[in-house]
Structure formats: structure tokens, C-alpha cells
Write a protein that holds these residues in place. Sequence first.
Motif, PDB file in Angstrom:
ATOM      1  N   ASN A  65       0.847  -1.187   0.000  1.00 47.10           N
ATOM      2  CA  ASN A  65       0.000   0.000   0.000  1.00 47.10           C
ATOM      3  C   ASN A  65       0.887   1.244   0.000  1.00 47.10           C
ATOM      4  O   ASN A  65       1.760   1.387   0.865  1.00 47.10           O
ATOM      5  CB  ASN A  65      -0.911   0.012   1.231  1.00 47.10           C
ATOM      6  CG  ASN A  65      -1.973  -1.065   1.151  1.00 47.10           C
ATOM      7  OD1 ASN A  65      -2.469  -1.378   0.067  1.00 47.10           O
ATOM      8  ND2 ASN A  65      -2.327  -1.656   2.287  1.00 47.10           N
ATOM      9  N   ILE A  66       0.677   2.124  -0.964  1.00 49.71           N
ATOM     10  CA  ILE A  66       1.489   3.341  -1.081  1.00 49.71           C
ATOM     11  C   ILE A  66       0.635   4.527  -0.650  1.00 49.71           C
ATOM     12  O   ILE A  66      -0.340   4.874  -1.342  1.00 49.71           O
ATOM     13  CB  ILE A  66       1.970   3.548  -2.523  1.00 49.71           C
ATOM     14  CG1 ILE A  66       2.704   2.305  -3.036  1.00 49.71           C
ATOM     15  CG2 ILE A  66       2.874   4.772  -2.605  1.00 49.71           C
ATOM     16  CD1 ILE A  66       3.083   2.401  -4.507  1.00 49.71           C
ATOM     17  N   ALA A 115      -2.138 -13.991  -5.951  1.00 47.48           N
ATOM     18  CA  ALA A 115      -2.826 -12.820  -5.402  1.00 47.48           C
ATOM     19  C   ALA A 115      -1.974 -12.136  -4.335  1.00 47.48           C
ATOM     20  O   ALA A 115      -1.774 -10.913  -4.360  1.00 47.48           O
ATOM     21  CB  ALA A 115      -4.180 -13.223  -4.837  1.00 47.48           C
ATOM     22  N   VAL A 116      -1.465 -12.942  -3.397  1.00 48.22           N
ATOM     23  CA  VAL A 116      -0.643 -12.380  -2.323  1.00 48.22           C
ATOM     24  C   VAL A 116       0.655 -11.815  -2.893  1.00 48.22           C
ATOM     25  O   VAL A 116       1.100 -10.723  -2.525  1.00 48.22           O
ATOM     26  CB  VAL A 116      -0.346 -13.452  -1.257  1.00 48.22           C
ATOM     27  CG1 VAL A 116       0.657 -12.928  -0.233  1.00 48.22           C
ATOM     28  CG2 VAL A 116      -1.637 -13.880  -0.566  1.00 48.22           C
ATOM     29  N   ALA A 125      -5.298  -8.340  -1.614  1.00 50.89           N
ATOM     30  CA  ALA A 125      -5.656  -8.806  -0.269  1.00 50.89           C
ATOM     31  C   ALA A 125      -5.893 -10.313  -0.256  1.00 50.89           C
ATOM     32  O   ALA A 125      -5.495 -11.008   0.685  1.00 50.89           O
ATOM     33  CB  ALA A 125      -6.898  -8.064   0.228  1.00 50.89           C
ATOM     34  N   ASP A 126      -6.529 -10.827  -1.295  1.00 45.23           N
ATOM     35  CA  ASP A 126      -6.802 -12.267  -1.395  1.00 45.23           C
ATOM     36  C   ASP A 126      -7.166 -12.589  -2.839  1.00 45.23           C
ATOM     37  O   ASP A 126      -7.196 -11.702  -3.711  1.00 45.23           O
ATOM     38  CB  ASP A 126      -7.906 -12.699  -0.427  1.00 45.23           C
ATOM     39  CG  ASP A 126      -9.153 -11.843  -0.544  1.00 45.23           C
ATOM     40  OD1 ASP A 126      -9.474 -11.412  -1.682  1.00 45.23           O
ATOM     41  OD2 ASP A 126      -9.809 -11.585   0.481  1.00 45.23           O
ATOM     42  N   GLN A 127      -7.505 -13.857  -3.095  1.00 49.89           N
ATOM     43  CA  GLN A 127      -7.822 -14.293  -4.455  1.00 49.89           C
ATOM     44  C   GLN A 127      -9.069 -13.614  -4.988  1.00 49.89           C
ATOM     45  O   GLN A 127      -9.131 -13.237  -6.167  1.00 49.89           O
ATOM     46  CB  GLN A 127      -8.001 -15.818  -4.480  1.00 49.89           C
ATOM     47  CG  GLN A 127      -8.282 -16.379  -5.869  1.00 49.89           C
ATOM     48  CD  GLN A 127      -8.425 -17.886  -5.876  1.00 49.89           C
ATOM     49  OE1 GLN A 127      -7.893 -18.560  -4.993  1.00 49.89           O
ATOM     50  NE2 GLN A 127      -9.142 -18.423  -6.853  1.00 49.89           N
ATOM     51  N   ALA A 128     -10.069 -13.429  -4.134  1.00 50.89           N
ATOM     52  CA  ALA A 128     -11.309 -12.793  -4.580  1.00 50.89           C
ATOM     53  C   ALA A 128     -11.050 -11.349  -5.017  1.00 50.89           C
ATOM     54  O   ALA A 128     -11.603 -10.874  -6.026  1.00 50.89           O
ATOM     55  CB  ALA A 128     -12.350 -12.847  -3.466  1.00 50.89           C
TER      56      ALA A 128
END
Length: 293
Positions: A205-206, A261-262, A267-270
Motif C-alpha cells: 500500500n502506497i 494474489a498475495v 488482499a486475497d484471491q477474490a
Amino acid sequence: MNFHPRMQSEVDGVTVVGDVRLRFFEGAVADLWDVECEASARGEYVSHAPRLVTVLSRTGPGGMDVCASPGRGFERERASNPLIYVPAGLRVWSRIEDISALRHLDLHFDVGILARRLADDLEPGAIDEPRLMFSDDRVMALAQLIAAECETPTGLHDLYGDSIVCALFVALMRVDRKFSRTRGQLAPHQLRKAVEFIEDNAARNIPLDELAALTGLSAAYFCHAFKQTTGMPPHRWQMRARVNRAKHMLEASDLSLSAVAVGSGFADQAHMTRVFRQFVGTTPHVWRKSRKG
């Protein structure tokens, strides 16, 4: 101001009259000199900063010469107001014949500040090109305005002098307009810094403040200017960078979708699937399958 020019000099037959008037501007230090000269005066000079010497006035029928070779013959310059631009580190020799008095303005340039203000418009190598004994009405007019500021104990607002210094440097370096930028857009060097930083740090996160600091703008103005320039806000540009990273991982490895994803910063696969579909028009699973046949 941290910029303090250092110059080594040896002079013969030159005497300073009164006090040297010194002024500090953003991007330059200016000093105004009045000197008396013997019938044949000489000098040798070298400075760590590039400088412009402007002869504002002189008394006497003679002439002067400045050259980068001490063995060269004397070439008398009869122009009333010669200008001498000397790059940093270049040793020069001067010779004055039959001039009894001189007033000259020396401008020592802080190239770091001025180059940043001009961004990509300053031609590489321009500051390293000597221009000895030349004439330029526009540069001379601006130099006279700076000299007037040096003579005034208080002077006008700093913005006035700083602007004249910048204008003179632009005229001296013969900087042309390289592009036409819509008002409110980022300059090329600002956009390049921001985009490279986002690409390199896409997986984390920037904070907007961190990006804005790279360009010297407020967070609000940076966000507006970035969107004006690229057509999308910084956060969406970062999401696209994550999608591109995910594409590379999907094609080049057999990692699971959750690991991709990670690894690409989602945040996750979804979350990855939702953003991936927005940019690519299909899911990561279908895209990988199509790429691998």
C-alpha cells in the motif's frame, strides 16, 4: 541558503572600489563590483560553480579579452557590454587595456536548483559550453535588473529577484519550449518518478502523501494532476500495475491463484479476481488457461 560559490583568483592591476554588493537568490548568488584598473590589468580565475560575468559599464577607450588559453594573443573586444559565461571548473584568463574603471555583475549559478525548475527542458551539456565575450540584449537587460536589486539595501519581494534569475538562466542557456502541457498536468520528470515508484512498489500500500512528496506537490494537487496526465487516479494505476504483475506470475509459474494474489499485492484471491476482470475482461483462471493453451 546552502549554496556558497568558491572561486580562486589572481589579479594584477585591479583594485576594488567600495564594498561588493552581494545578494542571494533562489538558484544564484549575485555580486556587484566597482573596480579601478591600471593601464594593463590581468587576472586568472576558476570557480566550482558556473558563472556569468556582465560588464555593465566601463571608462576608457581601450578593450578587454577573456580566454581559456593563457598563450593566446590579445583580442580586444570593443563591444560596450560584453558577457562572459564560464562553466564550472574552466580556468580563464582576462586582460584589460586602457580602461580605467569597470562595473561588473557576477552571477554564480546553483545548477541543481535551476535544472530542477527547468526539468527535462535543459539540454544536456548546455551548462558545460563556454561562451566568452558575447553579446545578448535580453540577457543584458535582465542582468541590469539584477544589478539594480543588488544596489537596493532591501530590494523587492524575493519572488521578483528569483524570477529574474530564472528568466536570465533560460535566456542564457537558450532553453526552448519542448512541449505544451495542459494546465494542471504533471511535468514529464514528475510523472516518470511517480510511475516508476508505483511500478516498483505495487505490491504494498502506497500512501498518497508518499507519492506526492516525490513530486514536491500537495497530496490533493498531485492526485488531480496525476489523473489529468494519465486519465486515471494513482490508486487505479497501482491496481493496473498489480494486475500486470499477476499476469507475469500466472504465465511464468505454476503458483496457485491465492499465492499469485498475495505475491502481486492483492488482499486475497477474490480481490485479485475482481480487479483482474475490470482491467482484462476475464478471470485470472481463464486468462492463464488461454495463455498456456
